[in-house]
Design a protein around this motif. Structure first.
Motif, short mmCIF file in Angstrom:
data_model
loop_
_atom_site.label_atom_id
_atom_site.label_comp_id
_atom_site.label_asym_id
_atom_site.label_seq_id
_atom_site.Cartn_x
_atom_site.Cartn_y
_atom_site.Cartn_z
N LYS A 102 2.63 2.30 2.34
CA LYS A 102 2.63 2.95 3.65
C LYS A 102 4.00 2.83 4.31
CE LYS A 102 -2.31 2.39 4.58
NZ LYS A 102 -3.34 1.79 5.46
N GLN A 158 0.83 -1.21 0.00
CA GLN A 158 0.00 0.00 0.00
C GLN A 158 0.86 1.26 0.00
OE1 GLN A 158 -2.33 -0.52 3.56
NE2 GLN A 158 -2.91 -2.61 2.99
N LEU A 208 -0.13 3.40 -7.84
CA LEU A 208 -1.36 3.49 -7.03
C LEU A 208 -2.50 4.05 -7.83
CD1 LEU A 208 0.03 4.85 -3.61
CD2 LEU A 208 -0.85 2.56 -4.08
#
Length: 408
Positions: free
Chosen positions: A389, A387, A404
């Motif tokens: 992150k 993701q 993304l």
């Protein structure tokens, strides 16, 4: 009842196949229940080696068990019953091979059928006020002497050949348990036996794990040339370990490794974390291990969610802890790289990224204090990396953020 097959052979009809299949499953499940039901923890059980079930102590056979399970049909235990005579013939063969067993072994018929009052099976029940071995012998002797059933002829001949004294000895050690629990009732019986090894809400999950483990043990035993005995101690030890996994400070680990074929088929939605690892030039073997950790953690977390084993926001809080730890380590890497100023090269970035990845992988950050499987943390970091992150290369976000918005 059989129907003629197109090739001239015979095939069993559907209800007969169902009965037979349920009989096999019942045998395996009842073996587990019977083992748990023994008072002595030294009890050992084997399946389909000496009989349907054999109970032993210190290598010596104590009890042979024949199981008769009926669902679609009621079954019968009349004096001419096929279930009864087939079982008696099996046990006569056993004692003929080892004469000592007729004096030292218990023979148990466990059936879902009913033994009608006044029959031989009725007189062999364990109830003290009903049991009468002499009456059972007279009933069976009469059938063996007068029956015209050709299919049972060998059963009757074996009974008569054993002689009156031998028949009495054998029948003394035979016990009929009728109206026994069926396959579903036995499941409830096992659950009742294990109810104190975990919190009540986890009983069904513990049963499923136990039965899966037990079935594998039975398969291994059936594939062995030599008799394999499962002990009550083994089962109890597994239950203790299993119960601990469902404790408030732990979580069960029930996801096994994946095949190489599965690991080589990453979906488009799973490629970001993989691309992150390619950015730092991770070796092929390390890449494969990372993919395995990612899949195991992803599926294990999904299992926890599906089985309602997590507290409210527990995964979110765990991921925040992981990100916080990563942020501190990533900031240290940024400081180290800042010393290079304009002289920094890609190889320096990759080297530092590998150091960061190794440092994070060696941490021990647990979702619960006793949930110690390392793949949970490592795989969770890969989920976060998927993701964007977290990341390993100093420029990971700038280089991969377009994925993304491109749907990966």
């Amino acid at each position: 009842m059989c129907k003629e097959a197109l090739d001239g052979g015979t095939v069993m009809d559907n209800h007969q196949v169902t009965e037979q299949l349920l009989g096999y499953v019942y045998q395996i499940r009842y073996a587990l229940y019977h083992l748990l039901d023994q008072d002595d923890e030294r009890a050992q059980i084997s399946v389909e080696k000496f009989d349907d079930i054999a109970v032993s102590y210190e290598g010596k056979i104590d009890t042979l068990v024949q199981l008769k399970h009926h669902v679609k049909t009621t079954g019968d235990l009349t004096d001419a019953s096929a279930d009864l005579w087939r079982t008696i013939k099996v046990w006569i063969d056993v004692v003929n091979q080892d004469k000592n067993m007729i004096d030292t072994t218990h023979f148990l018929i466990i059936t879902t059928a009913i033994a009608p009052e006044g029959t031989a099976a009725y007189y062999l029940k364990s109830d003290t006020d009903k049991r009468n071995v002499e009456n059972a012998y007279i009933k069976l002797k009469e059938v063996a002497a007068t029956s015209k059933n050709k299919a049972h002829k060998s059963y009757y001949q074996a009974f008569i050949k054993l002689g009156e004294n031998g028949c009495h000895k054998l029948l003394e050690n035979i016990t009929v348990i009728d109206k026994a629990s069926n396959i579903l009732d036995v499941e409830n019986g096992i659950k009742n036996k294990i109810k104190y090894c975990c919190l009540p809400q986890y009983k069904n999950m513990v049963f499923e794990r136990l039965e899966g483990w037990w079935n594998k043990k039975i398969i291994q035993a059936l594939c062995s040339e030599e008799p394999v005995f499962m002990t009550q101690f083994q089962v109890n030890s597994f239950l203790v370990e299993l119960g601990q996994q469902y404790a408030p400070d732990n979580l069960p680990i029930d996801i096994e490794d994946f095949s190489d074929e599965e690991l080589n088929n990453l979906g488009a939605e799973d490629l970001l974390f993989y691309k992150q690892l390619k950015l730092i030039c991770l070796g092929n073997r390390s890449l494969q291990l990372a993919v395995r950790d990612y899949y195991r953690a992803f599926k294990q977390r999904a299992n926890w969610v599906r089985n309602d084993l997590l507290y409210v926001n527990e995964l979110d809080n765990y991921e925040r802890r992981l990100i916080d730890e990563w942020e501190h380590a990533f900031a240290e890497m940024e400081d180290d790289l800042s010393d290079y100023q304009d002289e920094i090269t890609e190889s320096i970035k990759v080297k530092n990224a590998k150091t960061l990845y190794k440092k994070i992988s060696e941490k021990d950050i647990r979702i619960r204090s006793r949930c110690s499987e390392p793949f949970v943390m490592r795989g969770s970091y890969h989920i976060l990396a998927n993701q964007l992150k977290v990341g390993w290369h100093i420029d990971f976000y700038e280089r991969l953020k377009h994925l993304l918005t491109e749907g990966r």
